[in-house]
Design an enzyme around this catalytic site. Sequence first.
Site, short mmCIF file in Angstrom:
data_model
loop_
_atom_site.label_atom_id
_atom_site.label_comp_id
_atom_site.label_asym_id
_atom_site.label_seq_id
_atom_site.Cartn_x
_atom_site.Cartn_y
_atom_site.Cartn_z
N GLU A 52 -2.58 11.67 3.14
CA GLU A 52 -3.37 11.06 4.22
C GLU A 52 -3.13 11.82 5.53
O GLU A 52 -2.02 12.28 5.80
CB GLU A 52 -2.99 9.59 4.42
N GLU A 92 0.86 -1.19 0.00
CA GLU A 92 0.00 0.00 0.00
C GLU A 92 0.89 1.23 0.00
O GLU A 92 1.90 1.28 0.72
CB GLU A 92 -0.89 -0.01 1.24
#
Length: 314
Positions: free
Chosen positions: A138, A133
């Site tokens: 974020e 990932e």
Amino acid sequence: MFASSTLLILTSLVSSALGATYQQTDSHTGDGFLKSFSHQAIADPTHGRVNYVDQATALAQNLTFSSGDHFVIRADHTTVLSASGPGRNSVRLQSNKQYTTHVTVWNVRHMPQGCATWPALWEVGANWPNQGEIDVLEGVNDQEPNQSTLHTSSGCSMPASRSQTGFATSNNCDVAASNNAGCGVQAPTSNSYGPAFNSAGGGWYAMERTSSFIKVWFWSRNDGSVPSDVKNGATSVNTDNWGTPYAYFPSQSCDLNSHFGAHNIIINLTLCGDWAGAVFNANGCPGDCATYVNQNPSAFTNAYFDIQWLKIYG
């Protein structure tokens, strides 16, 4: 022999001059996102207080809409929720195509802000965490700056010293060893995330993935150093001209080929959940995260992405 040597030298010079040049393979803007991404009406894997809706529902409730080069996804901001019912309606999009070696450039005007918000622009393999990932953008609860993170299976770590302008929060990318924290790098500027990002008019995020490294860059909207190929979404880009990335993940202690597979691109907004909920009070947000989400729909008026375009190169 002389001719052959000359050709070899010329070929080498051309390759050197080209550097890390990539050609545009995909360009997404406005309602084009609806053709290249799919809404995922799934249970939130991070246990957020959201209800991810399908495309028909998202369009009907204006949780997904486009106008010209504005593509917006957002959380519901009008409904008071029952504590015993589903979470706040929100959106999770997944690209229909998968990518290995590639570059993405995001031109984002606005990102979700507010207590409980946990927005992300990221990529992930079908077999998590074994195919890896990559989190490009974020964060949670308006806490600046942005953090870019790798999440992997065991046997992947980053060197303590490497060529980047950001600050490493952890160097062990193995989700099992870090309670899924992964190996994160925080951007050096506060306007890379949240209200400061939005006040500046957003900016550009770029990520380059190869078998040797993964790099992430950020330029704020009025940053005079933004490369012209990034700013203009050019048909080709040369990442060698982009300067030192703020996040650099080399392969020296992590075989990227074995830890990262073909990735789908994800755009999503969750609320509370494993990260935002866990640090809700520590981040200065009031009360209980789920209750806050249930009872304060107007708190999510600014909980939206406005994306001008996404360009992908290979």
